[in-house]
Design an enzyme around this catalytic site. Structure first.
Site, mmCIF file in Angstrom:
data_model
loop_
_atom_site.group_PDB
_atom_site.id
_atom_site.type_symbol
_atom_site.label_atom_id
_atom_site.label_comp_id
_atom_site.label_asym_id
_atom_site.label_seq_id
_atom_site.Cartn_x
_atom_site.Cartn_y
_atom_site.Cartn_z
ATOM 1 N N ASP A 31 39.404 43.710 54.580
ATOM 2 C CA ASP A 31 40.350 43.326 53.341
ATOM 3 C C ASP A 31 41.330 42.493 54.101
ATOM 4 O O ASP A 31 41.872 42.391 54.924
ATOM 5 C CB ASP A 31 41.080 43.976 52.423
ATOM 6 C CG ASP A 31 41.496 43.830 50.532
ATOM 7 O OD1 ASP A 31 41.234 44.707 49.689
ATOM 8 O OD2 ASP A 31 42.582 43.297 50.843
ATOM 9 N N SER A 124 30.097 40.434 37.052
ATOM 10 C CA SER A 124 31.393 39.802 35.802
ATOM 11 C C SER A 124 30.435 39.638 34.412
ATOM 12 O O SER A 124 29.322 38.904 34.652
ATOM 13 C CB SER A 124 32.315 39.449 36.282
ATOM 14 O OG SER A 124 33.112 38.664 34.944
ATOM 15 N N TYR A 149 35.291 31.157 38.337
ATOM 16 C CA TYR A 149 35.772 32.132 38.600
ATOM 17 C C TYR A 149 34.190 32.465 38.473
ATOM 18 O O TYR A 149 33.242 33.201 39.147
ATOM 19 C CB TYR A 149 36.368 32.917 38.269
ATOM 20 C CG TYR A 149 36.158 33.481 38.235
ATOM 21 C CD1 TYR A 149 36.639 35.167 39.141
ATOM 22 C CD2 TYR A 149 36.161 34.645 37.057
ATOM 23 C CE1 TYR A 149 35.883 36.508 38.456
ATOM 24 C CE2 TYR A 149 35.419 36.284 36.859
ATOM 25 C CZ TYR A 149 35.563 37.028 37.885
ATOM 26 O OH TYR A 149 35.018 38.306 38.373
ATOM 27 N N LYS A 153 30.638 33.766 40.095
ATOM 28 C CA LYS A 153 28.871 34.932 40.134
ATOM 29 C C LYS A 153 28.162 34.509 39.272
ATOM 30 O O LYS A 153 27.182 35.827 40.392
ATOM 31 C CB LYS A 153 29.976 36.030 38.823
ATOM 32 C CG LYS A 153 31.733 36.285 39.237
ATOM 33 C CD LYS A 153 31.569 37.469 40.901
ATOM 34 C CE LYS A 153 33.631 38.081 40.633
ATOM 35 N NZ LYS A 153 32.963 38.317 41.822
#
Ligand code: UDP
Length: 343
Positions: A31, A124, A149, A153
């Protein structure tokens, strides 16, 4: 088996670590802490009783990532790390494309070099765009998301599909999340957005705990039962279980790349969510009706049939569970995690 979880300190990543550990996997978190907090790892260790190695790294750091894989300790990857604020992505498109795409290229390169070809990817519901009929089904085309965004995806789904098509070693799950909310029932981990929350549930939680004055409902004149938007909210622990189920499934299935919707198949309105949250808190919460938020769709939810049939997975936790668990997390951690700690 050893599973690398990118973005494992974030909201969805941290919850996903728990069922992976419970299933006997060794989990390593990577991360960057751009949108997460290292304090989560101590909490995860309390919950799981396991030691969870944490590597602070931006996925675009190719040498650093190579060193992670060079240990030889990675059998599969759950790739969740990404920038995720829809609104921000429209004002900073380059940052979003650069971060989400290049992070994924770097990860795929390292995986290929080290012979790791089992991957669960965090996609998503936004990939269905504005024109897909509800309930959303995985075979719908064309996928055209309405924000940068969402486009990251769509593009990464396309790239992964091509990668699996070209090289039969790859086994890839594309998980199309609907609206994840809630928190682990321990109250130790939960959603902790920086600044003003963009999403409904953390905003409601911050109103309830006194950090925000009132909820603004973005529009009550939609063509829905009560006029407010409807979404398919699912408990983040159900979503987390979905990653484990997907990992098991891709390893059991023929190679290739396949998409699964992860949602309940039920639509809940903003007003219904507000009322459910009030039940969890035990009193009414202040709200006002405001204008519509640009870009919001009136209502969408998923057809979860494929995930139920092929992953043996079902999102069974209720809206009341989602609210009660969110409230436990928020009331015990009114300001979220402690200030960023270095691990
Ligand atoms: N919403 C709202 N007030 C808020 C935040 C969200 O009324 O402060 C509504 C929003 O218009 C949408 C629903 O809550 O209809 C879910 O929004 P969220 O941003 O959580 O998810 P998404 O838009 O990505 O589905």
């Amino acid at each position: 088996m050893s599973v690398l979880v990118t973005g494992g300190a974030g909201y969805i990543g941290s919850h996903t670590v728990i069922p992976l550990v419970a299933a006997g996997h060794e989990v390593v978190i990577v991360d960057s802490f751009v949108n997460s907090n290292a304090a989560v790892v101590d909490r995860l260790e309390q919950i799981t009783g396991a030691t969870i190695p944490l590597i602070e790294l931006d996925l675009r750091d190719r040498e650093g990532l190579d060193r992670v894989f060079a240990t030889g300790d990675v059998d599969a990857v759950v790739h969740i790390a990404a920038l995720k604020a829809v609104g921000e992505s429209t004002s900073k498109p380059l940052e979003y494309y650069e971060n989400n795409l290049d992070g994924t290229f770097s990860l795929l390169g390292a995986m290929a070099r080290h012979g790791v070809t089992d991957l669960v990817f965090s996609s998503s519901a936004t990939v269905y765009g504005e024109d897909a009929p509800v309930p959303y089904q995985e075979d719908y085309e064309p996928l055209v998301a309405s924000s940068p965004y969402g486009q990251t995806k769509v593009m990464i789904e396309r790239i992964l599909t091509d990668v699996a098509h070209a090289d039969p070693r790859w086994r890839i799950a594309l998980l199309r999340y609907f609206n994840p909310v809630g928190a682990h029932p321990s109250g130790l981990i939960g959603e902790d957005p920086q600044g003003v929350p963009n999403n409904l549930m953390p905003f409601l939680a911050q109103v309830a705990v006194g950090r925000r004055e009132k909820l603004t409902i973005f529009g009550d004149d939609y063509p829905t039962a009560d006029g407010t938007c409807e979404r398919d909210y699912l408990h983040v622990d159900d979503l987390a279980d979905g990653h484990l189920a997907a990992l098991d499934a891709v390893r059991a299935r023929d190679p290739g790349c396949r998409a699964w919707n992860l949602g309940t198949g039920q639509a809940t309105s903003v007003m219904q969510m507000l009322r459910a949250f009030e039940r969890a808190v035990g009193h009414e919460l202040p709200y006002e009706i405001g204008p519509r938020r640009p870009g919001d769709l009136p209502a969408f939810w998923c057809d979860p049939t494929r995930a139920e049939a092929e992953l043996g997975w079902h999102a069974g936790r209720t809206v009341d569970d989602m609210c009660a668990d969110t409230w436990r997390w928020q009331s015990r951690n009114p300001e979220g995690y402690p200030e960023q700690v270095t691990h």
